[in-house]
Design a protein around this motif. Structure first.
Motif, PDB file in Angstrom:
ATOM      1  N   LEU A   1       0.831  -1.205   0.000  1.00 54.61           N
ATOM      2  CA  LEU A   1       0.000   0.000   0.000  1.00 54.61           C
ATOM      3  C   LEU A   1       0.868   1.258   0.000  1.00 54.61           C
ATOM      4  O   LEU A   1       0.576   2.224  -0.711  1.00 54.61           O
TER       5      LEU A   1
ATOM      6  N   ARG B   1       1.032   4.383  -2.706  1.00 56.39           N
ATOM      7  CA  ARG B   1       0.457   5.680  -2.340  1.00 56.39           C
ATOM      8  C   ARG B   1       1.408   6.639  -1.622  1.00 56.39           C
ATOM      9  O   ARG B   1       1.194   7.854  -1.650  1.00 56.39           O
ATOM     10  N   ASP B   2       2.455   6.118  -0.982  1.00 58.22           N
ATOM     11  CA  ASP B   2       3.307   6.983  -0.156  1.00 58.22           C
ATOM     12  C   ASP B   2       4.756   6.508  -0.248  1.00 58.22           C
ATOM     13  O   ASP B   2       5.309   5.955   0.698  1.00 58.22           O
TER      14      ASP B   2
ATOM     15  N   ASP C   1       0.444   8.462   6.623  1.00 56.64           N
ATOM     16  CA  ASP C   1      -0.761   9.049   7.209  1.00 56.64           C
ATOM     17  C   ASP C   1      -1.695   7.920   7.641  1.00 56.64           C
ATOM     18  O   ASP C   1      -2.176   7.138   6.812  1.00 56.64           O
TER      19      ASP C   1
ATOM     20  N   ARG D   1      -4.702   8.005   8.579  1.00 51.57           N
ATOM     21  CA  ARG D   1      -6.119   8.153   8.249  1.00 51.57           C
ATOM     22  C   ARG D   1      -6.515   7.270   7.065  1.00 51.57           C
ATOM     23  O   ARG D   1      -7.556   6.626   7.101  1.00 51.57           O
ATOM     24  N   TRP D   2      -5.709   7.239   6.017  1.00 51.89           N
ATOM     25  CA  TRP D   2      -6.065   6.380   4.880  1.00 51.89           C
ATOM     26  C   TRP D   2      -5.627   4.945   5.119  1.00 51.89           C
ATOM     27  O   TRP D   2      -6.289   3.995   4.700  1.00 51.89           O
ATOM     28  N   LEU D   3      -4.501   4.752   5.803  1.00 49.88           N
ATOM     29  CA  LEU D   3      -3.970   3.403   5.989  1.00 49.88           C
ATOM     30  C   LEU D   3      -4.893   2.541   6.845  1.00 49.88           C
ATOM     31  O   LEU D   3      -4.993   1.325   6.648  1.00 49.88           O
TER      32      LEU D   3
ATOM     33  N   ALA E   1      -8.158   2.903   7.029  1.00 45.92           N
ATOM     34  CA  ALA E   1      -9.497   2.804   6.448  1.00 45.92           C
ATOM     35  C   ALA E   1      -9.829   1.335   6.194  1.00 45.92           C
ATOM     36  O   ALA E   1      -8.962   0.560   5.779  1.00 45.92           O
TER      37      ALA E   1
ATOM     38  N   GLU F   1     -11.229  -0.423   3.930  1.00 43.40           N
ATOM     39  CA  GLU F   1     -11.007  -1.022   2.606  1.00 43.40           C
ATOM     40  C   GLU F   1      -9.537  -1.287   2.298  1.00 43.40           C
ATOM     41  O   GLU F   1      -9.206  -2.017   1.353  1.00 43.40           O
ATOM     42  N   GLN F   2      -8.630  -0.725   3.095  1.00 41.88           N
ATOM     43  CA  GLN F   2      -7.214  -0.861   2.774  1.00 41.88           C
ATOM     44  C   GLN F   2      -6.682  -2.277   3.010  1.00 41.88           C
ATOM     45  O   GLN F   2      -5.750  -2.709   2.330  1.00 41.88           O
TER      46      GLN F   2
ATOM     47  N   ARG G   1      -7.362  -4.133  -0.129  1.00 45.59           N
ATOM     48  CA  ARG G   1      -6.488  -3.612  -1.186  1.00 45.59           C
ATOM     49  C   ARG G   1      -5.069  -4.131  -0.990  1.00 45.59           C
ATOM     50  O   ARG G   1      -4.399  -4.549  -1.952  1.00 45.59           O
TER      51      ARG G   1
END
Length: 206
Positions: free
Chosen positions: A103, A107-108, A146, A148-150, A152, A154-155, A158
């Motif tokens: 991930l 994304r990062d 971050d 906040r998205w990690l 979530a 649904e991650q 994914r």
């Protein structure tokens, strides 16, 4: 074997491998000497040994070889001068750590290398196995990601998909062991091949 992007050095590993840990402590300096950048690729070594190589036992469970490996990793840590105080391998599943890495790679990118080092250090130098999603996410946040998205919901799904794809891509490239290094269509396996990889880059290939 497909060529790596110009200027890159692809490093394939499973976090469970102490040899991968030893290589991770050296690969960036080696790459920098040759004006290369490291691309970090986690793959599921147990799936490869079972489904591709047809090995039903983990390496450390193989008679004679397992005893040798347990002795060798401590000897190699001393040789390299790398801290080594691992948590028990039997109590560590590298799957969540690898999914989080996939991930981050998507994304990062800035957090990837610090996260890789944090996971390896936790398992192999501190003796704390990062097994759960929350534990791995915490290491990613320490590496600059971050939360906040990690975190979530649904991650996790994914990450599962990306890690499966990453393992399939590694096998398609010809990777079968951890750690492996691919540069300019040339593959090297094992942290003891780092001097040979260094020499190969210094000479400019064949």
């Amino acid at each position: 074997m497909n060529a790596s992007p110009a200027g890159s050095l692809d490093f394939y590993f499973d976090f469970i491998s102490p040899y991968g840990y030893f290589a991770s402590q050296q690969i960036e300096a080696l790459a920098a000497r040759h004006c290369r950048t490291v691309r970090w690729h986690a793959f599921h070594m147990r799936a490869v040994t079972r489904d591709v190589l047809g090995m039903q036992q983990a390496l450390v469970d193989v008679p004679l070889k397992g005893d040798y490996v347990r002795h060798d990793v401590r000897r190699m840590a001393r040789y390299f001068g790398i801290p080594y105080a691992p948590a028990p391998t039997a109590g560590f599943s590298s799957v969540n750590a690898s999914r989080v890495l996939c991930l981050l790679a998507e994304r990062d990118a800035a957090a990837v290398a610090p996260y890789v080092h944090a996971v390896f250090r936790s398992q192999h130098a501190i003796g704390e196995s990062p097994n759960t999603w929350a534990q791995c996410a915490a290491l990613a946040v320490e590496a600059g990601a971050d939360a906040r998205w990690l975190l979530a919901p649904e991650q996790e799904a994914r990450g599962r998909l990306l890690f499966t794809e990453a393992t399939e891509a590694a096998v398609a490239l010809g990777v079968w062991g951890t750690p492996s290094f691919v540069v300019d269509q040339e593959m090297f396996w094992g942290c003891d091949r780092l001097p040979q990889l260094d020499d190969w880059l210094r000479r400019g290939g064949y």
